[in-house]
Design an enzyme around this catalytic site. Structure first.
Site, PDB file in Angstrom:
ATOM      1  N   GLY A 362     -10.329 -32.737 -18.141  1.00 25.11           N
ATOM      2  CA  GLY A 362      -8.397 -33.236 -17.969  1.00 25.11           C
ATOM      3  C   GLY A 362      -8.156 -34.865 -17.851  1.00 25.11           C
ATOM      4  N   PHE A 364      -7.049 -36.584 -15.738  1.00 24.22           N
ATOM      5  CA  PHE A 364      -8.163 -36.968 -14.156  1.00 24.22           C
ATOM      6  C   PHE A 364      -9.066 -37.357 -14.055  1.00 24.22           C
ATOM      7  CE2 PHE A 364      -3.543 -36.546 -14.739  1.00 24.22           C
ATOM      8  CZ  PHE A 364      -2.443 -37.523 -14.629  1.00 24.22           C
ATOM      9  N   GLY A 365      -9.799 -36.240 -14.764  1.00 29.62           N
ATOM     10  CA  GLY A 365     -11.491 -36.138 -14.141  1.00 29.62           C
ATOM     11  C   GLY A 365     -11.838 -34.742 -15.181  1.00 29.62           C
ATOM     12  N   LYS A 382     -10.875 -30.089  -9.315  1.00 29.11           N
ATOM     13  CA  LYS A 382     -10.975 -30.543 -10.342  1.00 29.11           C
ATOM     14  C   LYS A 382     -11.190 -31.664  -8.907  1.00 29.11           C
ATOM     15  CE  LYS A 382      -7.729 -31.530 -13.273  1.00 29.11           C
ATOM     16  NZ  LYS A 382      -6.257 -31.613 -14.050  1.00 29.11           N
ATOM     17  N   ASP A 479       3.196 -35.725 -17.498  1.00 30.37           N
ATOM     18  CA  ASP A 479       2.345 -35.282 -19.168  1.00 30.37           C
ATOM     19  C   ASP A 479       2.413 -33.611 -18.830  1.00 30.37           C
ATOM     20  OD1 ASP A 479       0.571 -36.508 -19.735  1.00 30.37           O
ATOM     21  OD2 ASP A 479      -0.850 -36.180 -19.175  1.00 30.37           O
TER      22      ASP A 479
END
Ligand SMILES: *[C@@H]1O[C@H](CO)[C@@H](O)[C@H](O)[C@H]1NC(C)=O
Ligand SMILES: *[C@@H]1O[C@H](CO)[C@@H](O)[C@H](O)[C@H]1NC(C)=O
Ligand SMILES: *[C@@H]1O[C@H](CO)[C@@H](O)[C@H](O)[C@H]1NC(C)=O
Ligand SMILES: *[C@@H]1O[C@H](CO)[C@@H](O)[C@H](O)[C@H]1NC(C)=O
Ligand SMILES: *[C@@H]1O[C@H](CO)[C@@H](O)[C@H](O)[C@H]1NC(C)=O
Length: 674
Positions: A362, A364-365, A382, A479
């Site tokens: 993703g 973010f990670g 995540k 987002d």
């Protein structure tokens, strides 16, 4: 001999009398019953409900998003005769809520009276297996219930995640209160009770047919019924209940698997509910590690010897393990929201974050699939890395608050774990993956049909509306895009990663504007001000609708290095009156052209270059449900991108706009909240 005959007759009579007395422990006739445990009892069960061998009525099993019901098999005539008023009745039951892997249970259970035993149309999760979206609030459902609710759903105006409520026709309670009781031993002081506590409690529901008063009283098991009820209201149940009433329980689980149990139950009509024999009640099931086995007891002495040998090794290992599983714990992180997981559990759940469990990368990670061994619950973990400790600390406080958000179109955050330079977020696992895989797949793969796509658009709209307007503070998503929308087992669209973009706000220099989001979804003013608002979310949502409807990415890069902006391409077709030509060519749906038109026009309105021309999410929902007609867009001969650029240069007065739209200078004042 007549004497003998008479004697044997008498004996027979006595015997049958005695028999009927014995069986009366469960059913003493027309106007009352009592179950002290449910062994060998006949109840009508459906869904996940079972009766264990020792007599516990377990309404739910170790499964998420399920519902269950248990009914007294035959209907009760709560009216003396049909058409007359509902008589007084009294119910008491002993229940327990057992959390399975955390300190939380979702969603809850109800005691209910209904004209039918058929609850196949009812929904699980926040609907508690009692109602569904369509019939909630409708008088035609004739439902009276008392909800024991262990999660907070703002949708139904729930006061907290630990309350009792009186529900008439609707899950929006007529009256509710935090669980607790007025303690007679202590001058009637109110004492809180935690429903989810693995402790048995007793609840009484009393209705007086003459005064129409309804009392609901809660107490820990073994306490005599408090004299002051927890809830008291008047409502004429003669106007609610039908002549024939089924009496029973419903329960449902949401994203967290939970055990809702009933241990005993009694009812009296025109008389107090018979006493439940507490000594005969079964024990609440114990969930968690099994008690020590016999084998272990034999092995124990041997193990002790080995243990001594191992101590040395262990010390060394321990130090290494501490490094490996080290977490950061702060007293500040009071856990009102999601559960805090141990790194060790997450490490094992994901097989040490092996690549084979990688679900995706993703913004973010990395995201891993995991199976929590204690609860057998599938989760998505995540890993977010972040350098600033201070930023992370603030962010965790926010995550904890955001974790309390619950909505059927949001991916539920179950918990988190914080380590140095890294944050792990644990989410509900979505079996059907992310939406973009279905939209941008190879030609021959099956794609989503229009009905599914429209349903997803509506779902995401309702999730975003909840974030913007229904929670205690405005939560911006920042987002929105197809790859952040996940599909659950029923192909409902659910927004993921909400609020995560805030991570970049904490601990960074406020002077440097860091625009969060994805190219192609960024509202023109966002590029100028760097300030995210609800309107920039609406813009991204507009582009998202186009992505789903046209089946194309917002920016299509061609082989010859040129690129095509999806929105400009759609606007071009709109000018030519060929809007529906932009529909994904894998779909042919002349029957749904109204919906397609609505979606495309709404997309253009949402993605309008001028932020003030965009609707709020509340309006978006109304447009999507055709509750209000969509305003006409006034065609301009300029592309949206050019308009956006003009706005950024301060030219916005020149463009023609739909209805009443002011200048765009209001952006920042509108964004600061409601
Ligand atoms: C729980 O109940 C559901 C039926 O509602 C069933 O499909 C599922 O297999 C049950 N799970 C377990 C672990 O018994
Ligand atoms: C809602 O429940 C009613 C009554 O049980 C049922 O007839 C209806 O089909 C359900 N609606 C949905 C959308 O499930
Ligand atoms: C009881 O719960 C309420 C709501 O959660 C809380 O405001 C209050 O402080 C609690 N009282 C006690 C004595 O714990
Ligand atoms: C409800 O509680 C009040 C206060 O204790 C009591 O006076 C009243 O009789 C109760 N009503 C019913 C229906 O039990
Ligand atoms: C309750 O409603 C019934 C039926 O509508 C009516 O006959 C009765 O008088 C009402 N009771 C009270 C106390 O208002």
């Amino acid at each position: 001999m007549p004497g003998m005959v008479r004697l044997s007759f008498l004996l027979k009579l006595l015997f049958s009398l005695a028999l009927s007395l014995v069986s009366s422990t469960t059913d003493t006739g027309e106007d009352q019953f009592v179950y002290s445990g449910f062994s060998r009892s006949i109840l009508d069960l459906d869904g996940a409900a079972t009766i264990t061998p020792d007599g516990v009525l377990e309404l739910t099993n170790h499964t998420v998003h399920i519902k269950a019901h248990a009914f007294y098999p035959s209907p009760w005539l709560l009216r003396k005769s049909p058409g007359e008023m509902v008589q007084s009745f009294s119910v008491s039951f002993v229940f327990g809520m057992v959390p399975i892997y955390s300190d939380k249970c979702t969603d809850g259970m109800t005691f209910l009276i209904s004209p039918t035993k058929d609850f196949s149309g009812a929904q699980a999760s926040q609907y508690l297996g009692l109602l569904n979206k369509t019939i909630d609030g409708q008088k035609s459902n004739h439902i009276f219930a008392v909800e024991l609710d262990s999660s907070q759903n703002t949708e139904f105006g729930d006061i907290d995640d630990n309350h009792i409520g009186i529900d008439i026709y609707s899950l929006t309670s007529t009256k509710s209160n935090t669980a607790g009781f007025y303690d007679d031993r202590n001058n009637g002081i109110f004492k809180n009770l935690s429903l989810v506590s693995h402790k048995e409690m007793q609840l009484w529901v009393d209705y007086n047919g003459d005064t129409t008063q309804i009392n609901v009283t809660l107490a820990p098991l073994r306490l005599i019924k408090p004299s002051r009820p927890l809830l008291s209201t008047t409502y004429n149940l003669s106007t609610v209940l039908e002549d024939q009433s089924y009496i029973g329980f419903s329960a449902s689980t949401g994203p967290i698997n939970s055990l809702y149990c009933v241990l005993g139950w009694s009812l009296g009509v025109n008389r107090p509910a018979p006493l439940i024999d507490i000594a005969k009640l079964p024990k609440l099931p114990h969930v968690g590690p099994k008690s020590r086995s016999k084998l272990l007891e034999i092995i124990l002495p041997i193990a002790t010897a080995i243990f001594i040998f191992l101590v040395g090794t262990t010390v060394i290992l321990f130090v290494r393990r501490r490094m490996k599983y080290a977490e950061i714990n702060e007293d500040l992180e009071v856990e009102f929201g999601p559960h805090r997981f141990s790194y060790k559990d997450l490490f094992h759940a994901t097989d040490g974050f092996k690549n084979k469990n990688l679900l995706g990368l993703g913004g973010f990670g990395k995201v891993y699939r995991g199976l929590l061994s204690a609860s057998k619950l599938e989760v998505a973990v995540k890993r977010v890395s972040h350098e600033s400790q201070q930023g992370m600390k603030e962010f965790v406080a926010e995550i904890v608050s955001i974790g309390r958000l619950q909505h059927r179109n949001l991916v539920q955050l179950l918990g988190y774990c914080r380590r140095k330079g890294e944050l792990l977020l644990v989410y509900e696992y979505m079996s059907n993956g992310s939406l973009d895989k279905y939209l941008h797949c190879e030609e021959d793969k099956p794609t989503l049909n229009w009905a599914q796509r429209f349903q997803i658009i509506k779902g995401v709209a309702s999730g975003l509306f909840y974030l913007h307007e229904r929670w205690e503070k405005v939560v911006l998503h920042r987002d929105i895009k197809a790859s952040n929308v996940l599909l659950d087992s029923e192909m409902n669209g659910r927004l993921g990663d909400f609020g995560l973009a805030r991570l970049y706000d904490h601990g960074t220099d406020p002077q440097t504007t860091h625009v969060v989001g994805t190219m192609g979804y960024l509202a023109p003013e966002l590029a100028r001000t760097g300030k995210a608002t609800t309107q920039t979310d609406v813009y991204a949502f507009g582009i998202f609708i186009l992505e789903v409807t046209c089946g194309q990415r917002p920016i299509n890069n061609h082989a010859d290095d040129s690129s095509q902006i999806l929105i400009d391409w759609v606007v071009e077709h709109w000018h030519k009156g060929l809007l529906t030509y932009t529909l994904d060519r894998r779909l042919q749906c002349n029957d749904n052209s109204d919906e397609v038109n609505l979606a495309l026009n709404l997309a253009l309105l949402c993605a309008h270059p001028f932020c003030n021309a965009r609707p709020s999410m509340r309006q978006v929902i109304q447009y999507l449900n055709s509750e209000i007609p969509l305003p006409e867009l006034i065609p301009t001969n300029i592309s949206y991108t050019v308009l956006g650029l003009m706005q950024n240069e301060g030219f916005d007065q020149y463009a023609s706009l739909p209805s009443t739209v002011g200048s765009s200078g209001m952006t920042s004042s509108l964004s600061s909240g409601r």
